[in-house]
Design a protein around this motif. Structure first.
Motif, mmCIF file in Angstrom:
data_model
loop_
_atom_site.group_PDB
_atom_site.id
_atom_site.type_symbol
_atom_site.label_atom_id
_atom_site.label_comp_id
_atom_site.label_asym_id
_atom_site.label_seq_id
_atom_site.Cartn_x
_atom_site.Cartn_y
_atom_site.Cartn_z
ATOM 1 N N ALA A 162 0.858 -1.185 0.123
ATOM 2 C CA ALA A 162 0.049 0.189 -0.254
ATOM 3 C C ALA A 162 1.079 1.278 -0.166
ATOM 4 O O ALA A 162 0.475 2.256 -0.742
ATOM 5 C CB ALA A 162 -0.906 -0.048 1.123
ATOM 6 N N VAL A 163 1.847 1.268 0.629
ATOM 7 C CA VAL A 163 2.900 2.391 0.754
ATOM 8 C C VAL A 163 3.467 2.655 -0.426
ATOM 9 O O VAL A 163 3.624 3.878 -0.994
ATOM 10 C CB VAL A 163 3.899 2.107 1.799
ATOM 11 C CG1 VAL A 163 5.143 3.023 1.556
ATOM 12 C CG2 VAL A 163 3.448 2.428 3.122
ATOM 13 N N GLN A 164 3.839 1.600 -1.198
ATOM 14 C CA GLN A 164 4.329 1.681 -2.842
ATOM 15 C C GLN A 164 3.578 2.457 -3.598
ATOM 16 O O GLN A 164 3.675 3.377 -4.382
ATOM 17 C CB GLN A 164 4.834 0.248 -3.125
ATOM 18 C CG GLN A 164 5.584 0.525 -4.255
ATOM 19 C CD GLN A 164 5.807 -0.808 -5.080
ATOM 20 O OE1 GLN A 164 5.084 -1.549 -5.589
ATOM 21 N NE2 GLN A 164 7.149 -1.231 -4.960
ATOM 22 N N ILE A 165 2.137 1.821 -3.599
ATOM 23 C CA ILE A 165 1.059 2.463 -4.303
ATOM 24 C C ILE A 165 1.159 4.168 -4.117
ATOM 25 O O ILE A 165 0.857 5.024 -5.088
ATOM 26 C CB ILE A 165 -0.315 1.905 -4.201
ATOM 27 C CG1 ILE A 165 -0.318 0.508 -4.752
ATOM 28 C CG2 ILE A 165 -1.324 2.602 -4.810
ATOM 29 C CD1 ILE A 165 -1.420 -0.293 -4.169
ATOM 30 N N ALA A 166 0.949 4.446 -2.842
ATOM 31 C CA ALA A 166 1.053 5.938 -2.231
ATOM 32 C C ALA A 166 2.143 6.689 -2.940
ATOM 33 O O ALA A 166 1.914 7.831 -3.402
ATOM 34 C CB ALA A 166 0.763 5.782 -0.819
ATOM 35 N N LEU A 167 3.316 6.016 -2.724
ATOM 36 C CA LEU A 167 4.359 6.752 -2.965
ATOM 37 C C LEU A 167 4.458 7.010 -4.684
ATOM 38 O O LEU A 167 4.828 7.968 -5.187
ATOM 39 C CB LEU A 167 5.910 5.953 -2.843
ATOM 40 C CG LEU A 167 6.942 6.567 -3.231
ATOM 41 C CD1 LEU A 167 7.216 7.918 -2.671
ATOM 42 C CD2 LEU A 167 8.346 5.714 -2.675
ATOM 43 N N ARG A 168 4.149 5.580 -5.491
ATOM 44 C CA ARG A 168 3.831 5.859 -6.951
ATOM 45 C C ARG A 168 2.878 7.028 -7.228
ATOM 46 O O ARG A 168 3.129 7.471 -8.511
ATOM 47 C CB ARG A 168 3.569 4.481 -7.455
ATOM 48 C CG ARG A 168 4.599 3.723 -7.339
ATOM 49 C CD ARG A 168 5.975 3.390 -8.077
ATOM 50 N NE ARG A 168 6.961 2.551 -8.067
ATOM 51 C CZ ARG A 168 7.985 2.661 -7.244
ATOM 52 N NH1 ARG A 168 8.396 3.840 -6.809
ATOM 53 N NH2 ARG A 168 8.788 1.472 -7.092
ATOM 54 N N THR A 169 1.846 7.056 -6.450
ATOM 55 C CA THR A 169 1.020 8.317 -6.948
ATOM 56 C C THR A 169 1.589 9.601 -7.022
ATOM 57 O O THR A 169 1.479 10.320 -8.018
ATOM 58 C CB THR A 169 -0.125 8.331 -6.007
ATOM 59 O OG1 THR A 169 -0.668 7.112 -5.665
ATOM 60 C CG2 THR A 169 -1.031 9.352 -6.177
ATOM 61 N N GLN A 170 2.730 9.913 -6.298
ATOM 62 C CA GLN A 170 3.507 11.202 -6.340
ATOM 63 C C GLN A 170 4.417 11.079 -7.433
ATOM 64 O O GLN A 170 4.446 12.156 -8.242
ATOM 65 C CB GLN A 170 4.252 11.433 -4.984
ATOM 66 C CG GLN A 170 3.317 11.525 -3.629
ATOM 67 C CD GLN A 170 4.277 12.374 -2.535
ATOM 68 O OE1 GLN A 170 4.917 13.085 -2.914
ATOM 69 N NE2 GLN A 170 4.294 11.596 -1.505
ATOM 70 N N GLN A 171 4.790 10.084 -7.847
ATOM 71 C CA GLN A 171 5.891 9.949 -8.782
ATOM 72 C C GLN A 171 5.160 10.158 -10.198
ATOM 73 O O GLN A 171 5.776 10.833 -11.090
ATOM 74 C CB GLN A 171 6.616 8.610 -8.717
ATOM 75 C CG GLN A 171 7.380 8.627 -7.441
ATOM 76 C CD GLN A 171 8.046 7.224 -7.067
ATOM 77 O OE1 GLN A 171 7.541 6.367 -7.346
ATOM 78 N NE2 GLN A 171 9.265 7.313 -6.535
ATOM 79 N N ILE A 172 3.958 9.641 -10.340
ATOM 80 C CA ILE A 172 3.129 9.612 -11.437
ATOM 81 C C ILE A 172 2.869 11.123 -11.730
ATOM 82 O O ILE A 172 3.005 11.706 -12.882
ATOM 83 C CB ILE A 172 2.156 8.732 -11.618
ATOM 84 C CG1 ILE A 172 2.486 7.088 -11.642
ATOM 85 C CG2 ILE A 172 1.041 9.027 -12.654
ATOM 86 C CD1 ILE A 172 1.587 6.155 -11.151
#
Length: 560
Positions: free
Chosen positions: A380-390
């Motif tokens: 879940a943390v990775q999805i949240a971080l990837r949101t910012q990166q996208i």
């Protein structure tokens, strides 16, 4: 900004448009009788030049890096550097949290952010009866500098900035960070980061408190003074609207109470410490909530910069442009997450994060989809971080600065939020300041009323939360891995603490605690004494007990 000729032309065109709208609405009525933001600010059907005709471009908008900093503090925006990707993390022991930190850094996070468990937040050690069953449950347990060494193991303190969400014991956790940097041979002028250290919002909203308001503010002024003199890259307070909003405030209340808290700290440091405003104001930082109402949040963040710049220049005579800058971290709204249909939270978080970016945040945390249920999983943390990166690297929103500037709607909403925030600020001024207002229960009651009103609107379906009061699935099956902290963590932490107490020099610990007590009674800055105490293995609770003994304990009046 808008000349009379344009306003007149717009008025004629608007009248023709309104005539057409009336015909359409007569056949197909609006879906709702009234249209408002999440915070109940009325929204017109359309906005035009007449809605911002009083604005002056140079005075009210200007360019990034120019007063009143509405469009951002940095002239180059995100082109030179993206905001700091800072995921909130803290779980179980310091060793476990250190592993999560290294995982996040490896996946692209650019700054660290620490959550502490409830005993640490409240100034108690793991072996306190008040701490039983809470060790590591909602954050990392820190009792002594030994724990802190494990927390920062392998982290280059002169290269990575670290944010610590700690309030009553902020002096102590910061002392541990400083002591660890010194052990590593790192100069204090090279370490950077933030301690939240905002007690006024604790009395207003979050409710982790220890001592009464006045001595609590004194301890904050101690950290600001010490940081100004010895740790120049550190943000010694993060003036936080986030928790005010999480408690149920409106966007305007979050804006007004947060900035008035900041003004209270400025006034206290000038009065108590005798510092000039430009000596310390450049290192003040802020922390805002990015809620689900997209344009309201963008307008709020833009208005915040303009209000702060005006206040610093007009109220306190600041001359250094950096004193006028509002630098802030943003976190997506925890209170907007739902246990029902939790994968909807990914969408909510993405929208809220985008609002934070378009509002010009310097640092951002995106909540994980499972945070309403448990501590975030790695996935879940990775999805949240990837949101910012996208958002940063795929959407194009970082390509130009403040792209919504000049929008009739956004500028009008920004102006309205600023005007209503100033009304609150002046009302608090008339009460004698924020400490006096808190003692009278004013901000607490305002938030309580706003929260109650919003809940009634949810119950009546006047406001919609998908999956909660609309598009509900009665037979919903949630397949979310639940992250839990094993009870063995507490036993491990208790053994560790007992071993530290057994090996340390008890006489030396007692001496350092007496030094802190004397400093508190004399009104001296406590930071040098705290650093010496933690180096000698004084615990978080032992130092907090000194504070409680000298300053007394705060008891919440129970307004809400």
């Amino acid at each position: 900004m808008i000349n009379e000729e344009l306003v007149n032309k717009s008025s004629l065109l608007r009248q023709k448009w309104e005539d057409e709208v009336k015909k359409i609405v007569a056949k197909h009525p609006d879906q709702k009788e009234s249209w408002t933001t999440v915070s109940d600010l009325g929204i017109k059907r359309i906005y035009g030049p007449e809605d911002i005709k009083e604005m002056d471009f140079e005075r009210d908008i200007a360019y990034p890096g120019q007063y009143p900093y509405l469009r951002g503090c940095q002239p180059s925006g995100y082109r030179g550097k993206y905001w700091t990707f800072r995921m909130f993390s803290g779980m179980g022991t310091a060793v476990e949290t250190n592993k999560r930190w290294k995982y996040l850094l490896a996946t692209g996070q650019t700054g660290l952010s620490t959550a502490f468990d409830f005993p640490t937040l409240m100034g108690y050690d793991t072996d306190s009866p008040k701490a039983r069953g809470e060790c590591g449950k909602v954050g990392v347990a820190i009792d002594t500098i030994d724990d802190f060494r494990d927390l920062i193991s392998g982290i280059p303190l002169d290269k990575i900035t670290t944010s610590m969400t700690i309030n009553p014991p902020a002096t102590i956790l910061w002392a541990m960070y400083i002591a660890c940097a010194q052990e590593q041979g790192i100069s204090l002028n090279k370490i950077g980061g933030t301690i939240q250290n905002d007690m006024l919002k604790e009395f207003i909203a979050q409710k982790t408190f220890m001592c009464p308001p006045e001595p609590s503010v004194k301890l904050i002024s101690d950290t600001i003074e010490f940081g100004t003199k010895y740790v120049p890259k550190w943000n010694t307070v993060s003036i936080s609207g986030y928790h005010i909003r999480e408690a149920g405030s409106t966007a305007v209340q979050e804006l007004a109470f947060t900035l008035r808290d900041g003004m209270e700290y400025v006034e206290d440091v000038i009065r108590r410490k005798g510092l000039q405003v430009d000596e310390f104001a450049p290192r003040l930082s802020f922390f805002f909530n990015s809620h689900i109402d997209f344009f309201e949040e963008i307008a709020k963040l833009r208005a915040a910069r303009r209000i702060w710049a005006k206040a610093m220049r007009e109220r306190y005579g600041a001359q250094d442009p950096r004193s006028l800058w509002m630098r802030f971290h943003t976190q997506t709204a925890g209170c907007s997450l739902t246990a029902q249909q939790p994968y909807n939270n990914v969408v909510r978080t993405a929208i809220e994060a985008l609002a934070g970016v378009l509002g010009g945040t310097q640092s951002l945390h995106t909540n994980s989809l499972d945070e309403v249920l448990c501590l975030p999983s790695d996935h879940a943390v990775q999805i949240a971080l990837r949101t910012q990166q996208i958002i940063a690297e795929e959407t194009g929103v970082a390509s130009t600065i403040d792209p919504l500037a000049g929008s009739y709607f956004v500028e009008a909403l920004t102006n309205e939020m600023e005007e209503k925030a100033w009304e609150y600020i002046h009302k608090i001024d008339d009460m004698g300041g924020m400490v006096a207002a808190i003692e009278q229960g004013f901000p607490q009651l305002e938030i309580s009323d706003a929260s109650y009103k919003f809940q009634k609107q949810i119950d009546a379906q006047e406001k919609v939360m998908i999956g909660v009061n609309k598009y509900v699935q009665e037979d919903e099956k949630i397949d979310i891995p639940i992250v839990e902290i094993n009870d063995s963590v507490e036993a491990e932490q208790l053994n560790r603490l007992a071993e530290v107490k057994r090996k340390r020099d008890g006489r030396k610990v007692a001496e350092t605690l007496k030094d802190i007590e004397a400093a508190c009674k004399k009104g001296e800055n406590v930071m040098p004494y705290c650093i010496e105490a933690v180096k000698n293995y004084a615990t978080v609770q032992e130092i907090c007990d000194v504070y409680r003994g000298v300053f007394g304990e705060y008891r919440d009046p129970g307004i809400y």
